[in-house]
Design an enzyme around this catalytic site. Structure first.
Site, mmCIF file in Angstrom:
data_model
loop_
_atom_site.group_PDB
_atom_site.id
_atom_site.type_symbol
_atom_site.label_atom_id
_atom_site.label_comp_id
_atom_site.label_asym_id
_atom_site.label_seq_id
_atom_site.Cartn_x
_atom_site.Cartn_y
_atom_site.Cartn_z
ATOM 1 N N GLU A 1 1.476 -13.002 2.682
ATOM 2 C CA GLU A 1 0.350 -13.033 1.750
ATOM 3 C C GLU A 1 0.771 -13.773 0.468
ATOM 4 O OE1 GLU A 1 -2.133 -9.328 1.651
ATOM 5 O OE2 GLU A 1 -1.438 -9.351 -0.426
ATOM 6 N N GLY B 1 0.797 -1.222 0.000
ATOM 7 C CA GLY B 1 0.000 0.000 0.000
ATOM 8 C C GLY B 1 0.826 1.266 0.000
#
Length: 133
Positions: free
Chosen positions: A106, A40
């Site tokens: 992830e 992000g």
């Protein structure tokens, strides 16, 4: 870091009419067509946001983690569930992607799911901003 632990999973545009159809079979076993994996700090507000909105504009249900999702040592259950319920993972590799333990965990989950019985197709994008060497 935000203290909120909620995740906003925003499906494709709700303005689509019944005559328009998704590129993917909407009656399939998948909750999400695409799971976006990205750092992000590197791409939110730029490339990833543009990609997310373009996919949704084409009625492709896309999951991206919410900025307010509380970070920790383990991947949030909402992310694991979204990976499990996605047909495709798009990994946006950026300058600092590998510096994030969260992103790497992830990625491990995405790769493991790609080898399982309910396979997950994976696409990688190498992203760097203009002028960044």
């Amino acid at each position: 870091m935000a203290s909120s632990s909620s995740t906003h999973m925003i499906p494709s545009s709700s303005s689509s009419s019944s005559s328009s159809s998704s590129t993917f079979d909407s009656h399939s076993r998948w909750s999400w067509d695409v799971f976006l994996s990205f750092r992000g700090k590197d791409t939110r507000g730029s490339f990833t946001d543009h990609l997310y909105w373009a996919l949704n504009h084409c009625n492709i249900k896309t999951f991206r983690e919410d900025e307010g999702l509380q970070k920790g040592e383990e991947i949030a259950p909402e992310l694991i569930q979204a990976i499990e319920e996605s047909r495709i993972a798009v990994i946006v590799f950026s300058k600092n992607y590998a510096h994030s333990k969260w992103c790497l965990k992830e990625l491990v989950k995405i790769i493991a799911k790609g080898k399982g019985s309910k396979r997950l197709s994976q696409f990688s994008i190498m992203w760097k901003p203009k002028g960044d060497l």
